[in-house]
Design a protein around this motif. Structure first.
Motif, PDB file in Angstrom:
ATOM      1  N   ASP A 216       0.849  -1.087   0.046  1.00 58.63           N
ATOM      2  CA  ASP A 216      -0.215   0.159  -0.055  1.00 58.63           C
ATOM      3  C   ASP A 216       0.916   1.374   0.156  1.00 58.63           C
ATOM      4  O   ASP A 216       0.646   2.267  -0.661  1.00 58.63           O
ATOM      5  CB  ASP A 216      -0.791   0.246   1.282  1.00 58.63           C
ATOM      6  N   ALA A 217       1.824   1.131   0.976  1.00 55.13           N
ATOM      7  CA  ALA A 217       2.733   2.454   0.808  1.00 55.13           C
ATOM      8  C   ALA A 217       3.501   2.554  -0.289  1.00 55.13           C
ATOM      9  O   ALA A 217       3.703   3.819  -0.782  1.00 55.13           O
ATOM     10  CB  ALA A 217       3.696   2.222   2.150  1.00 55.13           C
TER      11      ALA A 217
ATOM     12  N   ALA B   4     -12.929   2.167  -5.822  1.00 54.58           N
ATOM     13  CA  ALA B   4     -12.004   1.449  -6.770  1.00 54.58           C
ATOM     14  C   ALA B   4     -10.590   2.304  -6.533  1.00 54.58           C
ATOM     15  O   ALA B   4      -9.452   1.602  -6.458  1.00 54.58           O
ATOM     16  CB  ALA B   4     -12.333   1.339  -8.071  1.00 54.58           C
ATOM     17  N   SER B   5     -10.705   3.656  -6.937  1.00 55.39           N
ATOM     18  CA  SER B   5      -9.457   4.539  -6.807  1.00 55.39           C
ATOM     19  C   SER B   5      -8.614   4.369  -5.548  1.00 55.39           C
ATOM     20  O   SER B   5      -7.380   4.228  -5.526  1.00 55.39           O
ATOM     21  CB  SER B   5      -9.912   5.934  -7.285  1.00 55.39           C
ATOM     22  N   LYS B   6      -9.382   4.359  -4.416  1.00 53.94           N
ATOM     23  CA  LYS B   6      -8.850   4.097  -3.030  1.00 53.94           C
ATOM     24  C   LYS B   6      -8.050   2.786  -3.048  1.00 53.94           C
ATOM     25  O   LYS B   6      -6.910   2.803  -2.675  1.00 53.94           O
ATOM     26  CB  LYS B   6      -9.814   4.012  -1.905  1.00 53.94           C
ATOM     27  N   VAL B   7      -8.554   1.778  -3.376  1.00 50.24           N
ATOM     28  CA  VAL B   7      -7.852   0.549  -3.569  1.00 50.24           C
ATOM     29  C   VAL B   7      -6.613   0.538  -4.038  1.00 50.24           C
ATOM     30  O   VAL B   7      -5.245   0.109  -3.794  1.00 50.24           O
ATOM     31  CB  VAL B   7      -8.673  -0.688  -3.749  1.00 50.24           C
ATOM     32  N   LEU B   8      -6.735   0.947  -5.437  1.00 50.90           N
ATOM     33  CA  LEU B   8      -5.686   1.294  -6.244  1.00 50.90           C
ATOM     34  C   LEU B   8      -4.488   2.122  -5.555  1.00 50.90           C
ATOM     35  O   LEU B   8      -3.468   1.841  -5.969  1.00 50.90           O
ATOM     36  CB  LEU B   8      -6.344   1.884  -7.602  1.00 50.90           C
ATOM     37  N   ASN B   9      -4.860   3.131  -4.888  1.00 52.42           N
ATOM     38  CA  ASN B   9      -4.011   3.919  -4.463  1.00 52.42           C
ATOM     39  C   ASN B   9      -3.428   3.457  -2.859  1.00 52.42           C
ATOM     40  O   ASN B   9      -2.599   4.288  -2.348  1.00 52.42           O
ATOM     41  CB  ASN B   9      -4.311   5.283  -4.474  1.00 52.42           C
ATOM     42  N   GLY B  10      -3.932   2.432  -2.469  1.00 53.66           N
ATOM     43  CA  GLY B  10      -3.510   1.679  -1.023  1.00 53.66           C
ATOM     44  C   GLY B  10      -4.027   2.778   0.155  1.00 53.66           C
ATOM     45  O   GLY B  10      -3.334   2.708   0.784  1.00 53.66           O
ATOM     46  N   LYS B  11      -5.110   3.432  -0.166  1.00 52.69           N
ATOM     47  CA  LYS B  11      -5.655   4.126   1.086  1.00 52.69           C
ATOM     48  C   LYS B  11      -6.065   3.190   2.009  1.00 52.69           C
ATOM     49  O   LYS B  11      -6.744   1.821   1.834  1.00 52.69           O
ATOM     50  CB  LYS B  11      -6.924   5.076   0.364  1.00 52.69           C
ATOM     51  N   ALA B  12      -6.247   3.498   3.017  1.00 56.28           N
ATOM     52  CA  ALA B  12      -6.587   2.577   4.339  1.00 56.28           C
ATOM     53  C   ALA B  12      -8.024   2.510   4.464  1.00 56.28           C
ATOM     54  O   ALA B  12      -8.408   1.409   4.958  1.00 56.28           O
ATOM     55  CB  ALA B  12      -6.046   2.850   5.732  1.00 56.28           C
ATOM     56  N   ASP B  13      -9.008   3.171   4.169  1.00 56.55           N
ATOM     57  CA  ASP B  13     -10.335   3.201   4.745  1.00 56.55           C
ATOM     58  C   ASP B  13     -11.098   2.404   3.723  1.00 56.55           C
ATOM     59  O   ASP B  13     -12.402   2.855   3.345  1.00 56.55           O
ATOM     60  CB  ASP B  13     -10.905   4.613   5.064  1.00 56.55           C
TER      61      ASP B  13
END
Lengths: 336, 336
Positions: free
Chosen positions: A110-111, B24-33
């Motif tokens: 993730d990081a 989907a974008s959050k997962v792609l960018n490794g966001k935590a929530d």
């Protein structure tokens, strides 16, 4: 504590230094195309006016990421190799230690995703299928570098030639006149350990010597394994005159077993290691060993990342760089 | 080779995974929530559609920079300490090796300026006045961490308590019954070397022993200095029964001199080092030493950087963390 005060502007700095604002800005931002004389003048103006910049965010430039599973004894040389190439290209080297992410919501991957590096160098023994997919779908080039482990064959890797290295160790001992040569192995599940053992056997056979199973003892690359392995070998009715420890840590463990028995290295028994860790030349006697080209492995991996940026993934490369024999004090001809 | 083809969009991925594009974008960018279940669903959609992102540049997030003058034996522990704090804060750790900039147009300080980190941890013995000014005018907080050297008193530094550590080494030997204790010094121009020597003298005096000048020999923290120093001490008419080498490298050099004379450690002479480098526990016998708290030094420096971000510079702090005695095999009571 202090309220807002009149802060000197960059144009005040430029005017004090008798240069343009854009030149002053170049010096402030560490750009190269400014003469040394001008740079000094601007630096003096910055200092004398007490200039201090706040928070104008700017891009950090390109990043290359080195992810260590854990920071082992190879870390320093590998980092030097990456930095030597990245620095020349103006690319920043980010270091992440994967193991420390244990029990945290964010994973190392993730990081890495968040940072969007131009590529990732993984110093990893194992990568899960999920991690491989995650890296591939993000279109971030990666290369695996693994001095200790066993990267899967479907991954781009840079390593060293373990079969050749194992053979080189044995040929050195044969050249000194040894015929009864023991070896302490690495973990049999690791490809590099199997390759070193195969190199040991092939070199003996090439010299017309049939490998003796009682001279091949198991191990896991640790000092403890080296201590146990050398103890087993030296307790044989007909012990070897030389030992090839397949890692430097094993060799240092073998030292303890041999010296603890009141025997001398290399007068009574020769020892050769594998890796060339920093401790190899600090041991007493200094350790003859097979050097893994860590710096070259890391710089090759970095150059590969730079090439992969512009290529269509996936690009699978498995590169093996040559090892070198480093002759020190721990090997000598056998007692006649 | 391949021409432009229809690539799957992120909205196709989102629709396949039955989530919003923003998720989907959050997962792609490794966001935590994002819940683990959703994350897995999006990952599967990314893989099955063969999604591959190109070049949308985004901020890399915050950086903390560790600049090494050179990657010495301390580097690994220090990096672990920085990473342990930075990772928890979602801050990326950039590593720069200052020494490799030799003869290049860009200096390490230019590269740091370009990256605009939230702070810099300098593993440096010396910093020029020009470099200090450059760091200060850029308003980038910095902390000097220096296990080997002598930071100027006007800089924020985190180090270890050298005077106490020197005393601790001597008190350990006194406790074993030694009275004639030699020491091999560090470079006299370094503050930490002077503090260790002063600690040695103070501990002897506190035990009612007047330091004997012939038992204090010069050195520079290297193995060669340790070898020469121990040779000088063991050649005295009345040699010491124990030696305090003020660095582990010196201690390993002393091993060579002592064992090369056919003497045994600790039976004939005790040796204690200073640092607790990885090689200390691989030596034969394993080395009793004074441990520098490298991990704690680095994590303290990193937390200080995080505090300095919000403070008004300059903020001068000199912090000294306690050392620990690590008792191993190389020290024992003197022969009676």
């Amino acid at each position: 504590m202090s309220g807002p005060t009149q802060r000197p502007t960059l144009s005040a700095v430029a005017s004090r230094a008798a240069v343009s604002v854009s030149t002053a800005s170049k010096v402030l931002n560490g750009k190269a195309d400014v003469s040394e004389e001008t740079r000094r003048r601007v630096e003096r103006a910055l200092t004398s006016l007490g200039y201090s910049r706040r928070g104008d965010p700017r891009p950090h430039g390109e990043l290359i990421e080195v992810v260590f599973e854990r920071l082992g004894p190879w870390a320093v040389e590998l980092l030097k190799g990456v930095e030597s190439v990245a620095q020349r290209e103006g690319i920043s080297t980010v270091v992440t230690i994967g193991g420390t992410f244990d029990a945290q919501p964010e994973t190392w991957i993730d990081a890495v995703m968040r940072r969007q590096p131009i590529g990732v160098i993984l110093v990893f023994s194992t990568l899960s299928d999920k991690e491989k997919r995650q890296l591939r779908t993000r279109n971030i080039p990666f290369v695996i570098v693994d001095p200790a482990g066993d990267p899967a064959p479907d991954m781009p890797t840079i390593g060293s030639a373990n079969w050749d290295g194992g053979g080189e160790a044995v040929r050195h001992l044969l050249g000194l006149g040894h015929r009864r040569i023991g070896t302490i192995c690495g973990p049999p599940q690791l490809r590099n350990a199997r390759a070193r053992l195969a190199g040991y056997k092939s070199a003996l056979e090439a010299a017309g010597i049939t490998p003796d199973p009682e001279l091949i003892v198991e191990g896991d690359f640790s000092t403890d394994a080296g201590f146990r392995g050398a103890s087993t070998l030296m307790d044989l009715l007909n012990p070897p005159t030389a030992i090839f420890a397949q890692s430097d840590l094993e060799a240092l463990g073998a030292y303890r077993a041999i010296q603890g028995r009141g025997l001398r290295i290399p007068e009574d028994v020769s020892v050769i290691g594998y890796d060339d860790l920093p401790m190899a030349e600090l041991a007493y006697p200094t350790l003859t060993t097979i050097r893994q080209p860590l710096l070259e492995i890391a710089s090759t991996a970095t150059r590969l990342i730079l090439r992969l940026r512009n290529a269509e993934p996936p690009l699978n490369v498995r590169t093996e760089l040559a090892t070198t024999l480093v002759t020190r004090e721990s090997t000598a001809p056998p007692k006649s």
